[in-house]
Design a protein around this motif. Structure first.
Motif, PDB file in Angstrom:
ATOM      1  N   SER A 129       0.861  -1.192   0.000  1.00 17.42           N
ATOM      2  CA  SER A 129       0.000   0.000   0.000  1.00 17.42           C
ATOM      3  C   SER A 129       0.888   1.229   0.000  1.00 17.42           C
ATOM      4  O   SER A 129       1.729   1.394   0.896  1.00 17.42           O
ATOM      5  CB  SER A 129      -0.903   0.011   1.225  1.00 17.42           C
ATOM      6  OG  SER A 129      -1.773  -1.094   1.192  1.00 17.42           O
ATOM      7  N   LEU A 130       0.712   2.058  -1.027  1.00 17.66           N
ATOM      8  CA  LEU A 130       1.517   3.263  -1.160  1.00 17.66           C
ATOM      9  C   LEU A 130       0.732   4.483  -0.725  1.00 17.66           C
ATOM     10  O   LEU A 130      -0.424   4.672  -1.137  1.00 17.66           O
ATOM     11  CB  LEU A 130       1.963   3.453  -2.614  1.00 17.66           C
ATOM     12  CG  LEU A 130       3.120   2.573  -3.090  1.00 17.66           C
ATOM     13  CD1 LEU A 130       2.704   1.126  -3.220  1.00 17.66           C
ATOM     14  CD2 LEU A 130       3.671   3.106  -4.391  1.00 17.66           C
ATOM     15  N   THR A 131       1.360   5.284   0.120  1.00 15.49           N
ATOM     16  CA  THR A 131       0.790   6.561   0.551  1.00 15.49           C
ATOM     17  C   THR A 131       1.916   7.585   0.519  1.00 15.49           C
ATOM     18  O   THR A 131       2.800   7.558   1.374  1.00 15.49           O
ATOM     19  CB  THR A 131       0.209   6.465   1.983  1.00 15.49           C
ATOM     20  OG1 THR A 131      -0.726   5.397   2.027  1.00 15.49           O
ATOM     21  CG2 THR A 131      -0.464   7.756   2.386  1.00 15.49           C
ATOM     22  N   GLU A 132       1.902   8.445  -0.489  1.00 17.68           N
ATOM     23  CA  GLU A 132       2.942   9.455  -0.655  1.00 17.68           C
ATOM     24  C   GLU A 132       4.337   8.816  -0.656  1.00 17.68           C
ATOM     25  O   GLU A 132       5.265   9.311  -0.019  1.00 17.68           O
ATOM     26  CB  GLU A 132       2.842  10.529   0.444  1.00 17.68           C
ATOM     27  CG  GLU A 132       1.477  11.184   0.581  1.00 17.68           C
ATOM     28  CD  GLU A 132       0.989  11.853  -0.707  1.00 17.68           C
ATOM     29  OE1 GLU A 132       1.812  12.435  -1.450  1.00 17.68           O
ATOM     30  OE2 GLU A 132      -0.238  11.793  -0.965  1.00 17.68           O
ATOM     31  N   ALA A 133       4.474   7.720  -1.363  1.00 18.50           N
ATOM     32  CA  ALA A 133       5.761   7.010  -1.433  1.00 18.50           C
ATOM     33  C   ALA A 133       6.786   7.829  -2.207  1.00 18.50           C
ATOM     34  O   ALA A 133       6.436   8.583  -3.115  1.00 18.50           O
ATOM     35  CB  ALA A 133       5.567   5.658  -2.101  1.00 18.50           C
ATOM     36  N   THR A 134       8.041   7.676  -1.841  1.00 17.20           N
ATOM     37  CA  THR A 134       9.111   8.354  -2.557  1.00 17.20           C
ATOM     38  C   THR A 134       9.633   7.444  -3.672  1.00 17.20           C
ATOM     39  O   THR A 134       9.559   6.223  -3.584  1.00 17.20           O
ATOM     40  CB  THR A 134      10.261   8.708  -1.594  1.00 17.20           C
ATOM     41  OG1 THR A 134      10.747   7.514  -0.991  1.00 17.20           O
ATOM     42  CG2 THR A 134       9.791   9.674  -0.512  1.00 17.20           C
TER      43      THR A 134
END
Length: 149
Positions: A129-134
């Motif tokens: 789950s990606l949340t504001e991933a770099t």
């Protein structure tokens, strides 16, 4: 007075008896379990969009709306070695998100495995789950735990 004193003396003269019994404690000592990573879990490439990418047991990826799971993906394979015929219980978890990416690992199949011929293979899949991933390559830790049943 004699009639009261005589039973009291008889009661006090009774010998206390102690009994001792020797016993043993039984134990079976097994070879310790060993775990080796055969194939590293790899989700391939994901777009830098908030969403979830899920891997099935065949390694196929599916994405939530907005996410784009591409590239080659591979389930993780671990080999457990120990006493032939014994059962082991397996669990897996990940508690640390890395740069906006949370991993939820899943054991494909049963969490109880029989060590046929002394080994059993475990397949690990799951979801990211990606949340504001770099942007960049990431290594997300997870832990596989095994013990005899």
């Amino acid at each position: 007075m004699k009639s009261v004193l005589l039973p009291l003396l008889l009661l006090l003269s009774t010998v206390a008896q102690a009994i001792e019994l020797a016993a043993t404690a039984r134990v079976s000592i097994y070879d310790a379990l060993a775990v080796a990573e055969i194939t590293a879990l790899d989700f391939g490439s994901l777009s830098n969009l908030n969403g979830t990418c899920t891997m099935d047991t065949a390694g196929k990826l599916s994405a939530s709306a907005g996410q784009n799971c591409t590239g080659n993906s591979t389930p993780g394979i671990f080999r457990i070695s120990g006493v032939a015929g014994q059962e082991v219980i397996v669990s897996v978890n990940s508690t640390q998100a890395v740069d906006g990416i949370a991993f939820t690992p899943v054991i494909a199949g049963s969490h109880t495995k029989t060590l046929t011929s002394g080994t059993a293979d475990i397949k690990i899949t799951g979801s990211l789950s990606l949340t504001e991933a770099t942007v960049g390559d990431k290594n997300i830790p997870y832990t596989l735990t095994t013990h005899y049943q």
